[in-house]
Design a protein around this motif. Structure first.
Motif, PDB file in Angstrom:
ATOM      1  N   LEU A 163      -2.046  -4.634  15.052  1.00 51.58           N
ATOM      2  CA  LEU A 163      -2.339  -4.149  13.701  1.00 51.58           C
ATOM      3  C   LEU A 163      -1.168  -3.278  13.263  1.00 51.58           C
ATOM      4  CD1 LEU A 163      -4.462  -3.927  11.404  1.00 51.58           C
ATOM      5  CD2 LEU A 163      -5.294  -1.867  12.521  1.00 51.58           C
ATOM      6  N   LEU A 164      -0.569  -3.638  12.140  1.00 55.38           N
ATOM      7  CA  LEU A 164       0.565  -2.876  11.627  1.00 55.38           C
ATOM      8  C   LEU A 164       0.120  -2.021  10.442  1.00 55.38           C
ATOM      9  CD1 LEU A 164       3.378  -5.610  11.421  1.00 55.38           C
ATOM     10  CD2 LEU A 164       2.533  -4.409  13.407  1.00 55.38           C
ATOM     11  N   ARG A 165       0.715  -0.864  10.349  1.00 49.91           N
ATOM     12  CA  ARG A 165       0.454  -0.009   9.195  1.00 49.91           C
ATOM     13  C   ARG A 165       1.790   0.252   8.510  1.00 49.91           C
ATOM     14  NH1 ARG A 165      -1.790   6.223   9.348  1.00 49.91           N
ATOM     15  NH2 ARG A 165      -2.723   6.226   7.272  1.00 49.91           N
ATOM     16  N   TYR A 166       1.896  -0.145   7.253  1.00 48.71           N
ATOM     17  CA  TYR A 166       3.141   0.067   6.522  1.00 48.71           C
ATOM     18  C   TYR A 166       3.287   1.548   6.212  1.00 48.71           C
ATOM     19  CZ  TYR A 166       3.507  -4.937   6.218  1.00 48.71           C
ATOM     20  OH  TYR A 166       3.611  -6.252   6.558  1.00 48.71           O
ATOM     21  N   ARG A 167       4.506   2.013   6.314  1.00 52.58           N
ATOM     22  CA  ARG A 167       4.756   3.438   6.060  1.00 52.58           C
ATOM     23  C   ARG A 167       4.555   3.738   4.579  1.00 52.58           C
ATOM     24  NH1 ARG A 167       9.964   4.047   9.799  1.00 52.58           N
ATOM     25  NH2 ARG A 167       8.907   3.361  11.690  1.00 52.58           N
ATOM     26  N   ALA A 168       3.887   4.852   4.326  1.00 57.24           N
ATOM     27  CA  ALA A 168       3.545   5.229   2.952  1.00 57.24           C
ATOM     28  C   ALA A 168       4.803   5.568   2.155  1.00 57.24           C
ATOM     29  CB  ALA A 168       2.591   6.396   2.974  1.00 57.24           C
ATOM     30  N   ARG A 169       4.703   5.481   0.853  1.00 55.64           N
ATOM     31  CA  ARG A 169       5.815   5.870  -0.020  1.00 55.64           C
ATOM     32  C   ARG A 169       6.057   7.383   0.143  1.00 55.64           C
ATOM     33  NH1 ARG A 169       2.691   5.858  -5.925  1.00 55.64           N
ATOM     34  NH2 ARG A 169       1.144   7.372  -5.283  1.00 55.64           N
ATOM     35  N   PRO A 170       7.235   7.855  -0.242  1.00 51.40           N
ATOM     36  CA  PRO A 170       7.562   9.269  -0.012  1.00 51.40           C
ATOM     37  C   PRO A 170       6.548  10.236  -0.633  1.00 51.40           C
ATOM     38  CG  PRO A 170       9.511   8.061  -0.708  1.00 51.40           C
ATOM     39  CD  PRO A 170       8.376   7.114  -0.806  1.00 51.40           C
ATOM     40  N   GLU A 171       6.002   9.915  -1.799  1.00 55.21           N
ATOM     41  CA  GLU A 171       5.056  10.829  -2.436  1.00 55.21           C
ATOM     42  C   GLU A 171       3.646  10.739  -1.861  1.00 55.21           C
ATOM     43  OE1 GLU A 171       6.914   8.410  -3.750  1.00 55.21           O
ATOM     44  OE2 GLU A 171       6.203   7.815  -5.735  1.00 55.21           O
ATOM     45  N   GLY A 172       3.444   9.895  -0.871  1.00 53.70           N
ATOM     46  CA  GLY A 172       2.165   9.825  -0.155  1.00 53.70           C
ATOM     47  C   GLY A 172       1.220   8.775  -0.712  1.00 53.70           C
ATOM     48  N   VAL A 173       0.070   8.672  -0.033  1.00 56.44           N
ATOM     49  CA  VAL A 173      -0.941   7.670  -0.400  1.00 56.44           C
ATOM     50  C   VAL A 173      -1.759   8.197  -1.575  1.00 56.44           C
ATOM     51  CG1 VAL A 173      -3.056   6.592   0.456  1.00 56.44           C
ATOM     52  CG2 VAL A 173      -1.042   6.669   1.911  1.00 56.44           C
ATOM     53  N   ALA A 174      -2.075   7.322  -2.519  1.00 56.91           N
ATOM     54  CA  ALA A 174      -2.774   7.763  -3.725  1.00 56.91           C
ATOM     55  C   ALA A 174      -4.276   7.475  -3.681  1.00 56.91           C
ATOM     56  CB  ALA A 174      -2.161   7.074  -4.946  1.00 56.91           C
ATOM     57  N   PHE A 175      -4.711   6.689  -2.693  1.00 53.03           N
ATOM     58  CA  PHE A 175      -6.121   6.276  -2.677  1.00 53.03           C
ATOM     59  C   PHE A 175      -6.784   6.638  -1.344  1.00 53.03           C
ATOM     60  CE2 PHE A 175      -3.689   3.296  -5.326  1.00 53.03           C
ATOM     61  CZ  PHE A 175      -4.298   3.532  -6.548  1.00 53.03           C
ATOM     62  N   ALA A 176      -8.090   6.866  -1.421  1.00 51.39           N
ATOM     63  CA  ALA A 176      -8.828   7.263  -0.219  1.00 51.39           C
ATOM     64  C   ALA A 176      -9.120   6.081   0.691  1.00 51.39           C
ATOM     65  CB  ALA A 176     -10.138   7.923  -0.625  1.00 51.39           C
ATOM     66  N   THR A 177      -9.152   4.892   0.103  1.00 49.59           N
ATOM     67  CA  THR A 177      -9.552   3.719   0.889  1.00 49.59           C
ATOM     68  C   THR A 177      -8.332   2.874   1.249  1.00 49.59           C
ATOM     69  OG1 THR A 177     -11.515   3.707  -0.507  1.00 49.59           O
ATOM     70  CG2 THR A 177     -11.218   1.824   0.951  1.00 49.59           C
ATOM     71  N   PRO A 178      -8.117   2.686   2.543  1.00 49.84           N
ATOM     72  CA  PRO A 178      -6.976   1.835   2.930  1.00 49.84           C
ATOM     73  C   PRO A 178      -7.230   0.369   2.593  1.00 49.84           C
ATOM     74  CG  PRO A 178      -7.953   2.965   4.837  1.00 49.84           C
ATOM     75  CD  PRO A 178      -8.878   3.153   3.692  1.00 49.84           C
ATOM     76  N   VAL A 179      -6.192  -0.416   2.729  1.00 52.36           N
ATOM     77  CA  VAL A 179      -6.270  -1.853   2.450  1.00 52.36           C
ATOM     78  C   VAL A 179      -5.863  -2.593   3.719  1.00 52.36           C
ATOM     79  CG1 VAL A 179      -5.180  -3.726   1.163  1.00 52.36           C
ATOM     80  CG2 VAL A 179      -5.688  -1.570   0.014  1.00 52.36           C
TER      81      VAL A 179
ATOM     82  N   ARG B  27       2.637   1.199  -4.919  1.00 51.75           N
ATOM     83  CA  ARG B  27       1.554   1.586  -5.831  1.00 51.75           C
ATOM     84  C   ARG B  27       0.652   2.655  -5.229  1.00 51.75           C
ATOM     85  NH1 ARG B  27      -0.132  -1.223 -10.231  1.00 51.75           N
ATOM     86  NH2 ARG B  27       1.456  -2.657 -10.990  1.00 51.75           N
ATOM     87  N   GLY B  28       0.945   3.060  -4.004  1.00 49.30           N
ATOM     88  CA  GLY B  28       0.207   4.172  -3.407  1.00 49.30           C
ATOM     89  C   GLY B  28      -0.906   3.768  -2.455  1.00 49.30           C
ATOM     90  N   HIS B  29      -0.952   2.487  -2.074  1.00 45.46           N
ATOM     91  CA  HIS B  29      -1.989   2.066  -1.131  1.00 45.46           C
ATOM     92  C   HIS B  29      -1.536   2.325   0.315  1.00 45.46           C
ATOM     93  CE1 HIS B  29      -4.496   0.124  -4.145  1.00 45.46           C
ATOM     94  NE2 HIS B  29      -3.392  -0.384  -4.683  1.00 45.46           N
ATOM     95  N   ASP B  30      -2.539   2.576   1.165  1.00 48.12           N
ATOM     96  CA  ASP B  30      -2.303   2.698   2.595  1.00 48.12           C
ATOM     97  C   ASP B  30      -2.568   1.304   3.167  1.00 48.12           C
ATOM     98  OD1 ASP B  30      -1.993   3.586   5.147  1.00 48.12           O
ATOM     99  OD2 ASP B  30      -3.805   4.808   5.215  1.00 48.12           O
ATOM    100  N   VAL B  31      -1.507   0.586   3.493  1.00 49.15           N
ATOM    101  CA  VAL B  31      -1.643  -0.853   3.759  1.00 49.15           C
ATOM    102  C   VAL B  31      -1.526  -1.174   5.256  1.00 49.15           C
ATOM    103  CG1 VAL B  31      -0.775  -3.156   3.179  1.00 49.15           C
ATOM    104  CG2 VAL B  31      -0.608  -1.316   1.507  1.00 49.15           C
ATOM    105  N   PHE B  32      -2.503  -1.900   5.755  1.00 45.06           N
ATOM    106  CA  PHE B  32      -2.509  -2.398   7.131  1.00 45.06           C
ATOM    107  C   PHE B  32      -2.436  -3.929   7.075  1.00 45.06           C
ATOM    108  CE2 PHE B  32      -4.461   1.682   7.265  1.00 45.06           C
ATOM    109  CZ  PHE B  32      -4.232   2.210   8.522  1.00 45.06           C
ATOM    110  N   ILE B  33      -1.911  -4.514   8.111  1.00 47.87           N
ATOM    111  CA  ILE B  33      -1.901  -5.981   8.166  1.00 47.87           C
ATOM    112  C   ILE B  33      -2.115  -6.443   9.604  1.00 47.87           C
ATOM    113  CG2 ILE B  33       0.608  -6.265   8.465  1.00 47.87           C
ATOM    114  CD1 ILE B  33       0.387  -8.650   6.465  1.00 47.87           C
ATOM    115  N   VAL B  34      -2.856  -7.510   9.760  1.00 44.36           N
ATOM    116  CA  VAL B  34      -3.079  -8.084  11.088  1.00 44.36           C
ATOM    117  C   VAL B  34      -1.951  -9.068  11.376  1.00 44.36           C
ATOM    118  CG1 VAL B  34      -4.621  -9.467  12.529  1.00 44.36           C
ATOM    119  CG2 VAL B  34      -5.590  -7.885  10.840  1.00 44.36           C
ATOM    120  N   ASP B  35      -1.267  -8.849  12.499  1.00 46.12           N
ATOM    121  CA  ASP B  35      -0.291  -9.826  12.991  1.00 46.12           C
ATOM    122  C   ASP B  35      -0.968 -10.535  14.165  1.00 46.12           C
ATOM    123  OD1 ASP B  35       1.713 -11.217  14.221  1.00 46.12           O
ATOM    124  OD2 ASP B  35       3.031  -9.497  14.576  1.00 46.12           O
ATOM    125  N   TRP B  36      -1.367 -11.783  13.969  1.00 45.73           N
ATOM    126  CA  TRP B  36      -2.150 -12.480  15.000  1.00 45.73           C
ATOM    127  C   TRP B  36      -1.323 -12.804  16.239  1.00 45.73           C
ATOM    128  CZ3 TRP B  36      -7.063 -11.870  14.491  1.00 45.73           C
ATOM    129  CH2 TRP B  36      -7.676 -11.884  13.239  1.00 45.73           C
TER     130      TRP B  36
END
Lengths: 384, 104
Positions: A41-57, A85-94
């Motif tokens: 499971l990868l988590r993309y690094r947030a933008r410099p100003e931080g995450v804008a939303f409470a719910t990750p993607v 756009r301020g999302h905290d983004v995760f992605i599955v690498d199978w």
């Protein structure tokens, strides 16, 4: 650009095609936050100003394709755009299944692995839930999971995800053909070879290689087009095999029995009923998708119980309509806005319990090694 | 340029018509039936050859490729079960902390 200049540029690019540097794909900086068997499971690094939303993607790509289709190239990356756009983004690498993964079951992947990915992503947010986006088969896995274990899913977004398998498409007809012995194939090959599946996909449009060649010559003057084309080709030829037991269940339970529509499919012994899905759901279908036709993906919205549900039908094909520049300018901002509208007020931020296992820096593989491997340069994967 | 553009337009028309024809042909039972039978026959032959090799290999007391795959798969399953247990323990700890905080 004048026609003469285009012509000159076209020939120069066509002649220099062999020497053209390999595209760098999957370059958005990310950390590995969980690793198990071959998947991570990868988590993309947030933008410099931080995450804008409470719910990750959480992005769930198809099992048989590499995850970096959603992070194709800088400036043409969905992950990069969502992070911006301020999302905290995760992605599955199978990952790449080994020969022993022939025994890996559909339940282990859809309930075990995907469930874990959802829980890990959810615990990083303030709600204990995550938005889940599934693309193609990844969407089907997300739908199956959401129908049985909805606890940590804030919303469900599916792009070209098949749920109804009894259509008149070639893949559906082929898997239901009486002479196709699924058991014999899995017994012989273990994991179903990607070459076999790629061959089947090519049969969907037998003239596609010719058409591609003519299109490349036609647009060879456009460097930006060529960069995108080669990145996409690199992805398209970098597939993975399907774990055998999981494939058996997928074909028998979904393609042959149409288990989601007929409510006969189960996940870890529990019935998968689409009407149990109550979370906000957005389904995107594509008009010219010959891999997942509209009639295969559209029934989801009719079957689920969510009161907050929406289907968006767009022109375009299975891949192009998702990763094109147009999609980055229209589709993805729409999805981002939909997630923003379904975000909750940030609560006490839960500190991540899982420390990154490894930092992933964008890095281009040394030329000699890249040549020896004859693979696309995937910044993240190579750094790992 | 004009020559190329005309050729490309003609090609697109031909490609579209040919693709439609081939797609319909590929969906025909006359293609799917023999295609499936051929694939199945090839796969059964491979299984028979693999089975014969495995029998010979195991006859001399050595683990076959299938044995090794089963063992590795069991290890992977154990890894997943251990991670499940870690998750459960983390949940219990979090609950205990919460209960302690409520009491305090």
């Amino acid at each position: 650009m004048t026609d003469a200049a285009k012509g000159e540029r076209r020939w120069r690019n066509l002649l220099g095609m062999v020497k053209r540097p390999k595209p760098v794909v999957g370059a958005t900086p990310a950390d590995v936050v969980h690793r198990e068997n071959k998947w991570s499971l990868l988590r993309y690094r947030a933008r410099p100003e931080g995450v804008a939303f409470a719910t990750p993607v959480l992005l769930v790509p198809s099992l048989i394709n590499r995850h970096y289709v959603l992070d194709l190239q800088p400036g043409r990356s969905i992950a990069e755009a969502l992070v911006a756009r301020g999302h905290d983004v995760f992605i599955v690498d199978w990952g790449t299944p080994g020969p022993e993964d022939r025994h890996l079951s559909f339940d282990a992947i859809t309930d075990g692995y995907l469930g874990r990915a959802i829980r890990v992503a959810a615990q990083h947010g303030g709600r204990g839930k995550t938005h889940v986006l599934g693309y193609c088969l990844g969407g089907t896995l997300a739908v199956v999971h959401a129908a049985v274990r909805p606890e940590h899913i804030a919303s469900l977004t599916v792009l070209a995800a098949p749920v109804s398998f009894h259509d008149e498409g070639l893949l559906s007809l082929w898997t239901r053909s009486s002479t196709f012995d699924l058991g014999a194939m899995i017994d012989a090959t273990g994991n179903v070879p990607w070459q076999l599946m790629q061959g089947a996909f090519q049969m969907l449009r037998p003239t596609l290689p010719l058409s591609k060649a003519a299109h490349v010559i036609d647009r060879a003057w456009d460097d930006e087009f060529l960069d995108g084309f080669f990145a996409l080709e690199a992805w398209g030829n970098d597939n993975v095999s399907f774990p055998g037991e999981a494939y058996r269940r997928y074909i028998e339970g979904l393609y042959r029995a149409d288990g989601l529509m007929k409510e006969t499919f189960t996940l870890s012994g529990r019935p998968v009923l689409l009407r149990n899905i109550e979370c906000p759901t957005l389904a995107v279908t594509f008009a010219h998708d010959n891999i997942v036709p509209e009639e295969s993906a559209a029934p989801l919205i009719e079957r689920i119980s969510s009161t907050d549900k929406q289907r968006v039908h767009l022109p375009g094909g299975h891949v192009g309509a998702v990763i094109s520049r147009k999609a980055l300018a229209t589709l993805w901002p729409t999805i981002s806005a939909w997630w923003a509208a379904h975000d909750a007020e940030p609560q006490a931020k839960v500190e991540p319990k899982v420390e990154p296992e490894a930092k992933v820096e964008p890095k281009v593989e040394p030329k000699a090694k890249a040549k020896a491997k004859a693979k696309p340069e995937r910044a993240n994967a190579k750094a790992r | 340029m004009i020559g190329w553009d005309s050729w490309k337009k003609g090609f697109d028309v031909w490609e579209n018509a040919t693709a439609k024809y081939l797609e319909a042909w590929m969906r025909s039972p006359l293609v799917l039936g023999p295609g499936g039978a051929l694939l199945t026959a090839a796969m059964r032959s491979k299984t028979a050859v693999d089975g014969a090799m495995d029998s010979w290999w195991s006859a001399v007391g050595l683990p076959t490729r299938r044995d090794q795959e089963r063992a590795l798969h069991a290890l992977n399953q154990m890894q997943s079960r251990l991670i499940d247990l870690e998750e459960t323990l983390a949940e219990i700890r979090a609950q205990q902390k919460q209960q302690a905080a409520t009491k305090a």
